[in-house]
Scaffold this active site. Structure first.
Site, PDB file in Angstrom:
ATOM      1  N   HIS A  24       9.222   2.180   0.441  1.00 48.48           N
ATOM      2  CA  HIS A  24      10.349   1.475   1.644  1.00 48.48           C
ATOM      3  C   HIS A  24      11.895   2.460   0.487  1.00 48.48           C
ATOM      4  O   HIS A  24      12.071   1.666  -0.530  1.00 48.48           O
ATOM      5  CB  HIS A  24      10.788   0.621   1.181  1.00 48.48           C
ATOM      6  CG  HIS A  24       9.666  -0.541   1.667  1.00 48.48           C
ATOM      7  ND1 HIS A  24       9.978  -0.377   2.849  1.00 48.48           N
ATOM      8  CD2 HIS A  24       8.263  -0.518   1.812  1.00 48.48           C
ATOM      9  CE1 HIS A  24       8.130  -1.374   3.956  1.00 48.48           C
ATOM     10  NE2 HIS A  24       7.703  -1.432   2.372  1.00 48.48           N
ATOM     11  N   HIS A  71       3.805   5.826   5.333  1.00 44.81           N
ATOM     12  CA  HIS A  71       2.819   5.194   4.875  1.00 44.81           C
ATOM     13  C   HIS A  71       1.565   6.569   4.811  1.00 44.81           C
ATOM     14  O   HIS A  71       1.902   6.460   5.753  1.00 44.81           O
ATOM     15  CB  HIS A  71       2.665   3.569   5.743  1.00 44.81           C
ATOM     16  CG  HIS A  71       1.059   3.681   5.697  1.00 44.81           C
ATOM     17  ND1 HIS A  71       0.072   4.112   6.692  1.00 44.81           N
ATOM     18  CD2 HIS A  71      -0.392   2.792   4.782  1.00 44.81           C
ATOM     19  CE1 HIS A  71      -1.504   3.906   6.582  1.00 44.81           C
ATOM     20  NE2 HIS A  71      -1.092   2.682   5.305  1.00 44.81           N
ATOM     21  N   VAL A  88      -5.898   6.985   2.292  1.00 47.76           N
ATOM     22  CA  VAL A  88      -7.242   7.488   2.371  1.00 47.76           C
ATOM     23  C   VAL A  88      -8.312   7.216   1.980  1.00 47.76           C
ATOM     24  O   VAL A  88      -8.101   5.857   0.647  1.00 47.76           O
ATOM     25  CB  VAL A  88      -7.333   9.395   1.809  1.00 47.76           C
ATOM     26  CG1 VAL A  88      -6.625  10.039   2.771  1.00 47.76           C
ATOM     27  CG2 VAL A  88      -7.109   9.072  -0.015  1.00 47.76           C
ATOM     28  N   ARG A  89      -9.559   7.216   2.368  1.00 52.47           N
ATOM     29  CA  ARG A  89     -10.480   5.585   1.855  1.00 52.47           C
ATOM     30  C   ARG A  89     -12.108   6.287   2.673  1.00 52.47           C
ATOM     31  O   ARG A  89     -12.369   7.520   3.283  1.00 52.47           O
ATOM     32  CB  ARG A  89     -10.149   4.535   2.650  1.00 52.47           C
ATOM     33  CG  ARG A  89     -10.113   4.895   4.354  1.00 52.47           C
ATOM     34  CD  ARG A  89      -9.832   3.083   5.096  1.00 52.47           C
ATOM     35  NE  ARG A  89      -9.564   3.787   6.494  1.00 52.47           N
ATOM     36  CZ  ARG A  89      -8.651   4.053   6.741  1.00 52.47           C
ATOM     37  NH1 ARG A  89      -7.462   4.806   6.544  1.00 52.47           N
ATOM     38  NH2 ARG A  89      -8.611   3.532   8.508  1.00 52.47           N
ATOM     39  N   HIS A 128       3.435  -6.740  21.512  1.00 55.29           N
ATOM     40  CA  HIS A 128       4.174  -7.878  21.478  1.00 55.29           C
ATOM     41  C   HIS A 128       5.416  -6.971  21.115  1.00 55.29           C
ATOM     42  O   HIS A 128       6.685  -7.410  22.615  1.00 55.29           O
ATOM     43  CB  HIS A 128       4.290  -8.349  20.672  1.00 55.29           C
ATOM     44  CG  HIS A 128       4.373  -8.072  19.283  1.00 55.29           C
ATOM     45  ND1 HIS A 128       3.875  -7.540  18.271  1.00 55.29           N
ATOM     46  CD2 HIS A 128       5.628  -8.473  18.965  1.00 55.29           C
ATOM     47  CE1 HIS A 128       4.176  -7.403  17.292  1.00 55.29           C
ATOM     48  NE2 HIS A 128       5.264  -7.602  17.778  1.00 55.29           N
ATOM     49  N   ARG A 145      -7.696  -7.799  -3.859  1.00 55.92           N
ATOM     50  CA  ARG A 145      -5.924  -8.687  -4.291  1.00 55.92           C
ATOM     51  C   ARG A 145      -5.478  -8.744  -3.525  1.00 55.92           C
ATOM     52  O   ARG A 145      -4.223  -7.801  -2.535  1.00 55.92           O
ATOM     53  CB  ARG A 145      -6.129  -8.011  -5.921  1.00 55.92           C
ATOM     54  CG  ARG A 145      -5.356  -8.140  -6.779  1.00 55.92           C
ATOM     55  CD  ARG A 145      -4.807  -7.107  -8.022  1.00 55.92           C
ATOM     56  NE  ARG A 145      -3.874  -7.900  -8.796  1.00 55.92           N
ATOM     57  CZ  ARG A 145      -3.003  -6.945  -8.564  1.00 55.92           C
ATOM     58  NH1 ARG A 145      -2.343  -6.443  -8.122  1.00 55.92           N
ATOM     59  NH2 ARG A 145      -2.183  -8.218  -9.917  1.00 55.92           N
TER      60      ARG A 145
END
Length: 302
Positions: free
Chosen positions: A98, A108, A111-112, A177, A262
């Protein structure tokens, strides 16, 4: 299908976190990252690194986590019911930036790697990730460059890769929305395993390594742009969309909360300041209206 090497993936992710933090510190030129390592009672842990009140970045968080569990959470089995009851390992690097200046976009990246195992059965694994850009006062050249870099990252893996993951990003980062995209998109991929471990891992590495290549030039170009209270107030208002998306729709946030992750690290993506305004409508022909009219719907940028 080649056998996944969990240790190699983890080593890459830790190194990626280090390199991205070093790059962001260099861009900021003033603030440094504070590191906060943590462990998870159910298994695993991670390191959250956060930079606050910098010259360029109001807040930047870069999180590495590696969590393990005996059973898959509901968020992960909703679209893969065959995985219920398997133990799992999930690891990744996730970041949200930010900036202070409303002319620098929020961004943003993630990677996972996910692997679920069960005795007597082959492991089920996949990679996911991507990156996306959320401008407040967009410049077309920035958006086109961002998408060109995204396309260049994908090019070695096939001509169909960029259009597929660009479209997925537009569809994923959408607020039903509000009937608008969260920003101008980028890349989003998930469940990547069909080309085998090495090829899938290579693509995930390319996306992770390419993030700063895509973002840093935009920061350098816009960080000296003058702004006033009007721009700041609009930035804070638009940050509300970030909060709405992450708390209502984002699968990663929901997964983290459902697995007892966490909380401080999961909510690290939240902007430090944000505002809502009842029934806000931008003035016709204004720079604020330009965002709504020309950027918050999917477009072909390259």
């Amino acid at each position: 299908m080649s056998v996944p090497d969990v240790a190699v993936v983890k080593a890459f992710l830790i190194d990626l976190q280090n390199r991205i933090c070093a790059g962001l510190q260099a861009l900021d030129g003033q603030a440094t990252f504070a590191a906060d390592s943590w462990t998870r009672a159910e298994g695993g842990g991670g390191t959250s690194r956060v930079l606050t009140q910098g010259a360029v970045f109001e807040q930047a968080g870069v999180n590495f986590s590696h969590v393990t569990g005996a059973a898959m959470p509901a968020s992960a089995t909703a679209h893969r019911p065959e995985l219920a009851g398997r133990s799992f390992e999930a690891m990744g690097v996730s970041l949200v930036i930010h900036p202070n200046n409303p002319y620098i976009p929020t961004t943003h990246a993630n990677v996972r790697f996910f692997i679920a195992q069960k005795e007597g059965a082959d492991p089920v694994w996949w990679f996911g990730g991507g990156f996306d850009l959320t401008p407040y006062y967009p410049f077309e050249e920035d958006v086109r460059e961002w998408h060109q870099t995204s396309k260049d990252i994908c090019a070695p893996f096939g001509d169909e890769v960029y259009p597929k993951y660009k479209k997925w990003c537009d569809e994923y980062f959408f607020l039903p929305h509000r009937n608008e995209t969260r920003g101008v998109g980028g890349l989003f991929f998930d469940d990547l395993n069909q080309d085998g471990f090495e090829q899938s891992f290579s693509f995930m590495q390319a996306v992770g390594n390419g993030f700063l290549t895509a973002y840093a030039p935009i920061v350098e170009r816009r960080k000296e742009t003058e702004f006033g209270e009007r721009e700041r107030q609009f930035q804070l208002y638009r940050r509300g969309r970030y909060v709405e998306f992450n708390l209502v729709y984002d699968r990663g946030t929901l997964f983290g909360l459902q697995t007892g992750g966490r909380t401080e690290s999961i909510l690290m993506s939240m902007p430090p300041l944000v505002r809502w305004q009842y029934a806000y409508t931008p003035e016709a022909g204004s720079p604020e209206a330009d965002l709504y009219d020309n950027y918050l719907k999917p477009r072909d940028w390259v």
